[in-house]
Design a protein around this motif. Structure first.
Motif, PDB file in Angstrom:
ATOM      1  N   ARG A 319       0.827  -1.211   0.000  1.00 17.04           N
ATOM      2  CA  ARG A 319       0.000   0.000   0.000  1.00 17.04           C
ATOM      3  C   ARG A 319       0.863   1.265   0.000  1.00 17.04           C
ATOM      4  NH1 ARG A 319      -3.714   2.596   4.141  1.00 17.04           N
ATOM      5  NH2 ARG A 319      -5.497   3.369   2.952  1.00 17.04           N
ATOM      6  N   CYS A 320       1.754   1.394   0.960  1.00 17.10           N
ATOM      7  CA  CYS A 320       2.564   2.615   1.058  1.00 17.10           C
ATOM      8  C   CYS A 320       3.931   2.478   0.391  1.00 17.10           C
ATOM      9  CB  CYS A 320       2.755   3.028   2.515  1.00 17.10           C
ATOM     10  SG  CYS A 320       3.849   1.930   3.446  1.00 17.10           S
ATOM     11  N   LYS A 321       4.359   1.222   0.176  1.00 23.62           N
ATOM     12  CA  LYS A 321       5.618   0.931  -0.518  1.00 23.62           C
ATOM     13  C   LYS A 321       6.843   1.527   0.177  1.00 23.62           C
ATOM     14  CE  LYS A 321       3.369   0.589  -5.045  1.00 23.62           C
ATOM     15  NZ  LYS A 321       1.996   0.668  -4.540  1.00 23.62           N
ATOM     16  N   SER A 322       6.729   1.782   1.459  1.00 22.55           N
ATOM     17  CA  SER A 322       7.866   2.371   2.180  1.00 22.55           C
ATOM     18  C   SER A 322       8.222   1.613   3.459  1.00 22.55           C
ATOM     19  CB  SER A 322       7.562   3.832   2.536  1.00 22.55           C
ATOM     20  OG  SER A 322       6.422   3.925   3.369  1.00 22.55           O
ATOM     21  N   HIS A 338       1.856   0.259  12.279  1.00 20.40           N
ATOM     22  CA  HIS A 338       2.116   0.840  10.960  1.00 20.40           C
ATOM     23  C   HIS A 338       0.870   1.462  10.332  1.00 20.40           C
ATOM     24  CE1 HIS A 338       3.651   1.467   6.986  1.00 20.40           C
ATOM     25  NE2 HIS A 338       2.949   0.487   6.434  1.00 20.40           N
ATOM     26  N   LYS A 339      -0.296   0.946  10.677  1.00 19.97           N
ATOM     27  CA  LYS A 339      -1.551   1.353  10.025  1.00 19.97           C
ATOM     28  C   LYS A 339      -1.775   2.869  10.003  1.00 19.97           C
ATOM     29  CE  LYS A 339      -6.546   0.447  10.033  1.00 19.97           C
ATOM     30  NZ  LYS A 339      -7.642  -0.315  10.686  1.00 19.97           N
ATOM     31  N   PRO A 340      -1.539   3.617  11.115  1.00 23.63           N
ATOM     32  CA  PRO A 340      -1.805   5.070  11.081  1.00 23.63           C
ATOM     33  C   PRO A 340      -0.965   5.826  10.054  1.00 23.63           C
ATOM     34  CG  PRO A 340      -1.555   4.287  13.343  1.00 23.63           C
ATOM     35  CD  PRO A 340      -1.120   3.178  12.462  1.00 23.63           C
ATOM     36  N   ALA A 445      -4.336  20.627  12.844  1.00 22.52           N
ATOM     37  CA  ALA A 445      -4.819  19.480  12.082  1.00 22.52           C
ATOM     38  C   ALA A 445      -3.705  18.467  11.814  1.00 22.52           C
ATOM     39  CB  ALA A 445      -5.431  19.954  10.763  1.00 22.52           C
ATOM     40  N   ASN A 446      -2.462  18.956  11.721  1.00 17.12           N
ATOM     41  CA  ASN A 446      -1.370  18.079  11.296  1.00 17.12           C
ATOM     42  C   ASN A 446      -0.419  17.652  12.410  1.00 17.12           C
ATOM     43  OD1 ASN A 446      -1.472  17.873   8.196  1.00 17.12           O
ATOM     44  ND2 ASN A 446      -1.817  20.049   8.580  1.00 17.12           N
ATOM     45  N   ILE A 447      -0.388  18.395  13.517  1.00 16.83           N
ATOM     46  CA  ILE A 447       0.596  18.090  14.550  1.00 16.83           C
ATOM     47  C   ILE A 447       0.394  16.714  15.195  1.00 16.83           C
ATOM     48  CG2 ILE A 447      -0.612  19.187  16.489  1.00 16.83           C
ATOM     49  CD1 ILE A 447       3.180  19.289  15.707  1.00 16.83           C
ATOM     50  N   PRO A 448      -0.847  16.216  15.366  1.00 12.33           N
ATOM     51  CA  PRO A 448      -0.985  14.873  15.967  1.00 12.33           C
ATOM     52  C   PRO A 448      -0.285  13.786  15.145  1.00 12.33           C
ATOM     53  CG  PRO A 448      -3.071  16.038  16.061  1.00 12.33           C
ATOM     54  CD  PRO A 448      -2.184  16.842  15.190  1.00 12.33           C
ATOM     55  N   MET A 449      -0.438  13.830  13.817  1.00 14.66           N
ATOM     56  CA  MET A 449       0.213  12.837  12.976  1.00 14.66           C
ATOM     57  C   MET A 449       1.736  12.994  13.003  1.00 14.66           C
ATOM     58  SD  MET A 449       0.138  10.232  11.061  1.00 14.66           S
ATOM     59  CE  MET A 449      -1.621  10.025  10.785  1.00 14.66           C
ATOM     60  N   PHE A 450       2.187  14.241  13.060  1.00 11.91           N
ATOM     61  CA  PHE A 450       3.623  14.476  13.137  1.00 11.91           C
ATOM     62  C   PHE A 450       4.207  13.856  14.401  1.00 11.91           C
ATOM     63  CE2 PHE A 450       6.931  17.104  15.105  1.00 11.91           C
ATOM     64  CZ  PHE A 450       7.947  16.942  14.188  1.00 11.91           C
ATOM     65  N   VAL A 451       3.565  14.100  15.527  1.00 15.28           N
ATOM     66  CA  VAL A 451       4.054  13.571  16.800  1.00 15.28           C
ATOM     67  C   VAL A 451       4.079  12.044  16.762  1.00 15.28           C
ATOM     68  CG1 VAL A 451       3.530  13.354  19.254  1.00 15.28           C
ATOM     69  CG2 VAL A 451       3.352  15.590  18.138  1.00 15.28           C
ATOM     70  N   LYS A 452       3.034  11.433  16.218  1.00 12.24           N
ATOM     71  CA  LYS A 452       2.990   9.968  16.122  1.00 12.24           C
ATOM     72  C   LYS A 452       4.134   9.439  15.261  1.00 12.24           C
ATOM     73  CE  LYS A 452      -1.973   9.152  16.768  1.00 12.24           C
ATOM     74  NZ  LYS A 452      -3.221   8.659  16.122  1.00 12.24           N
ATOM     75  N   SER A 453       4.355  10.096  14.112  1.00 11.55           N
ATOM     76  CA  SER A 453       5.411   9.652  13.195  1.00 11.55           C
ATOM     77  C   SER A 453       6.779   9.757  13.848  1.00 11.55           C
ATOM     78  CB  SER A 453       5.389  10.493  11.914  1.00 11.55           C
ATOM     79  OG  SER A 453       4.182  10.332  11.224  1.00 11.55           O
ATOM     80  N   MET A 454       7.014  10.874  14.536  1.00  8.61           N
ATOM     81  CA  MET A 454       8.308  11.076  15.178  1.00  8.61           C
ATOM     82  C   MET A 454       8.540  10.033  16.281  1.00  8.61           C
ATOM     83  SD  MET A 454       9.931  13.733  13.858  1.00  8.61           S
ATOM     84  CE  MET A 454      10.996  14.413  15.113  1.00  8.61           C
ATOM     85  N   LYS A 455       7.536   9.820  17.111  1.00  9.84           N
ATOM     86  CA  LYS A 455       7.673   8.841  18.197  1.00  9.84           C
ATOM     87  C   LYS A 455       7.889   7.437  17.639  1.00  9.84           C
ATOM     88  CE  LYS A 455       5.052  11.053  21.934  1.00  9.84           C
ATOM     89  NZ  LYS A 455       3.847  10.958  22.805  1.00  9.84           N
ATOM     90  N   ASP A 456       7.132   7.116  16.590  1.00 15.15           N
ATOM     91  CA  ASP A 456       7.229   5.789  15.989  1.00 15.15           C
ATOM     92  C   ASP A 456       8.640   5.531  15.483  1.00 15.15           C
ATOM     93  OD1 ASP A 456       6.023   3.305  14.670  1.00 15.15           O
ATOM     94  OD2 ASP A 456       6.794   4.382  12.915  1.00 15.15           O
ATOM     95  N   LEU A 457       9.207   6.465  14.762  1.00 16.43           N
ATOM     96  CA  LEU A 457      10.547   6.258  14.224  1.00 16.43           C
ATOM     97  C   LEU A 457      11.599   6.299  15.327  1.00 16.43           C
ATOM     98  CD1 LEU A 457      11.769   5.769  11.412  1.00 16.43           C
ATOM     99  CD2 LEU A 457      12.450   8.159  11.400  1.00 16.43           C
ATOM    100  N   TYR A 458      11.426   7.186  16.278  1.00 13.69           N
ATOM    101  CA  TYR A 458      12.374   7.287  17.391  1.00 13.69           C
ATOM    102  C   TYR A 458      12.483   5.956  18.137  1.00 13.69           C
ATOM    103  CZ  TYR A 458      14.348   8.729  21.897  1.00 13.69           C
ATOM    104  OH  TYR A 458      15.120   8.830  23.033  1.00 13.69           O
ATOM    105  N   ASN A 459      11.350   5.320  18.333  1.00 15.69           N
ATOM    106  CA  ASN A 459      11.332   4.055  19.065  1.00 15.69           C
ATOM    107  C   ASN A 459      11.923   2.904  18.264  1.00 15.69           C
ATOM    108  OD1 ASN A 459      10.122   5.141  21.381  1.00 15.69           O
ATOM    109  ND2 ASN A 459       8.064   4.877  20.533  1.00 15.69           N
TER     110      ASN A 459
END
Length: 538
Positions: A319-322, A338-340, A445-459
């Motif tokens: 789906r996302c190819k990444s 990964h779903k979010p 509108a965008n900061i929640p997704m940003f925070v999730k992405s950053m935390k996900d990769l950091y972990n």
């Protein structure tokens, strides 16, 4: 400007306005049929042009300039002001006759205009009108189609390459013609080739290399020219094949980037990004296909092997190819996390993502020692390890004067900061381009997704990775990456904590033993790291 033309009905209209141009096209022909202004005026114009080139000095009389200028001005003003649909009502054979005449005259100017060849300046008004009128013409579907089919750009490439230097107005006119035919393929998709095919045609006839060369003649660049480079960036296959140093486009790019006078030119930033991508691709050329996008690792368990077999057998999210996984079990187990972040992407978006990621890899590789020193500096100041730091890059040019993206300036600008300052607490390290103090609605509108992405990769970071946050050149969102580099000789992980500690000893204590050991004592890598960190040659 006023360009009054009398209709068959006796009414006069100003074709330098939309109303006048539309009415002239609809009512300017015999019996109120669509206008045939080319066939009505082309004969005398050809005769006047012939007379001019038969003279030794090739200087036109005032009457000849007026006769020729009437047709060229009408073509230019109608193209500039008429609606697209209305302009399409002009008979195709009329436009074809005009384009054939343009080709002949540009060929004449290339071969017989000694002043143009010597100075790169069009001194006669009718010549300026002829070339300048093409800017508006190729914005319309039929002229753009004919220009590509009749090899106008091959003729224009020869014309542009004739003088060794060119004055600003002529250079900007030619580059705007190229930029506008690219834009035209996006405005009028029906009956026109794709943007990628247009760039391929421009490259094959030599016009793309001339476009690159001429786009820095003027100190500033029109936005249409800069957009043309953004569209070119999406043509990754063309860039990989035709922007190497042995190709005309690659040579033109290298020539511009090698001259300090162009370092702050807005086009230079665009070319640095292309060059960075090309450099990365060239370095990966001898690697198996599966290894060319860097050493990927399992998103779930972080398993990573440098072998071709491991890289080839990684499973990719369809789906996302990444996102990549070492097994089906890891992919299933990671789906909830990964779903979010999993968004379906088009093939074009995939190419853009690949270009952005490889450009970032190229940037980090090319500026490794500057980044390394900044990591050591911030680590000492904050007491944080490398794993708690983040590299922030901005590839978007937000300046009003078009002076280039911060990451693509000379020297490049970047920031190393504590990563948790981007996604925890009051987030003090948030970049200005998050619009927190500009557009609060967009920010919220965008900061929640940003925070999730950053935390996900950091972990999911490992010791060998550098955490990178980047704004892409099209300013569409942001990207977070785990970047890893290996030294060419000893295959040392260049962002491991051991490497950072060794660099700290070299910078603080002048002890280059540990860093030399990691890079290979006496090797070229060792010499480079010593010079970069201030230790001189061993």
């Amino acid at each position: 400007m006023t360009v009054n033309v009398t209709l068959p009905s006796g009414r006069t209209v100003n074709i330098a306005t939309k109303y006048g141009a539309n009415h002239f096209i609809n009512e300017g022909g015999p019996e109120n049929r669509p206008c045939t202004f080319v066939s009505q005026n082309l004969g005398p114009v050809k005769q006047a042009c012939d007379r001019i080139y038969q003279r030794r000095g090739r200087n036109p009389t005032d009457q000849e300039v007026n006769d020729i200028g009437l047709l060229y001005t009408m073509a230019s003003e109608l193209a500039e002001n008429a609606d697209y649909k209305v302009f399409d009502e002009i008979p195709v054979n009329e436009i074809q006759m005009y384009m054939e005449h343009v080709l002949v005259e540009i060929g004449r100017m290339t071969e017989a205009n000694s002043n143009w060849v010597r100075t790169g300046t069009l001194i006669h008004y009718h010549e300026q009108l002829l070339i300048g009128g093409l800017i508006g013409l190729v914005m319309h579907r039929i002229p753009a189609k004919l220009a590509l089919e009749m090899d106008l750009f091959g003729t224009l490439a020869k014309f542009a390459s004739a003088p060794s230097t060119m004055e600003e107005d002529a250079a900007e006119t030619i580059t705007m013609i190229v930029a506008n035919v690219v834009i035209s393929t996006q405005v009028h998709k029906e009956g026109l080739p794709t943007t990628a095919k247009v760039f391929a045609k421009l490259e094959s006839c030599g016009m793309l290399a001339q476009f690159i060369r001429l786009s820095v003649v003027s100190p500033m660049s029109e936005r249409g020219i800069l957009k043309c480079y953004d569209d070119l960036r999406d043509c990754t296959s063309l860039i990989e094949k035709k922007f190497t140093e042995d190709q005309p486009c690659g040579k033109a790019c290298k020539e511009i980037l090698s001259r300090p006078i162009f370092h702050r030119h807005p086009v230079a930033g665009k070319l640095r990004m292309i060059a960075s991508y090309t450099s990365w691709v060239e370095k990966q050329a001898d690697s198996p296909k599966e290894m060319r996008d860097g050493n990927k690792l399992c998103r779930k368990c972080n398993k990573m092997e440098h072998s071709t077999e491991f890289q080839k057998n990684l499973l990719k999210c369809s789906r996302c190819k990444s996102a990549f996984y070492c097994s089906k079990e890891c992919q299933v187990a990671d789906w909830k996390a990964h779903k979010p972040f999993c968004k379906a992407v088009s093939s074009k978006a995939t190419k853009v993502m690949r270009f952005n990621e490889q450009t970032i890899y190229g940037f980090v590789e090319n500026n490794y020692f500057s980044i390394l020193k900044e990591i050591v500096k911030v680590s000492i100041e904050t007491g944080k390890s490398k794993g708690d730091l983040l590299l922030e890059l901005d590839f978007y040019d937000s300046s009003e004067n078009g002076r280039g993206a911060p990451a693509l300036q000379t020297p490049p600008q970047f920031k190393v900061a504590v990563s948790k300052g981007y996604f925890e607490g009051s987030r003090p390290n948030e970049p200005d381009w998050f619009y927190k103090n500009v557009d609060r609605t967009c920010y919220n509108a965008n900061i929640p997704m940003f925070v999730k992405s950053m935390k996900d990769l950091y972990n999911r970071l490992t010791d060998v990775h550098l955490f990178v946050l980047a704004r892409p050149p099209d300013n569409q969102g942001f990207g977070v990456y785990r970047i890893q580099l290996q030294s060419p000789i000893k295959k040392n992980h260049m962002f491991s904590q051991d490497t950072i500690d060794a660099a700290t000893k070299a910078i603080q204590d002048g002890n280059f033993g540990p860093i030399s050991s990691l890079f290979g004592v006496g090797t070229d890598d060792d010499r480079r790291v010593r010079m970069a960190l201030g230790g001189g040659l061993p």
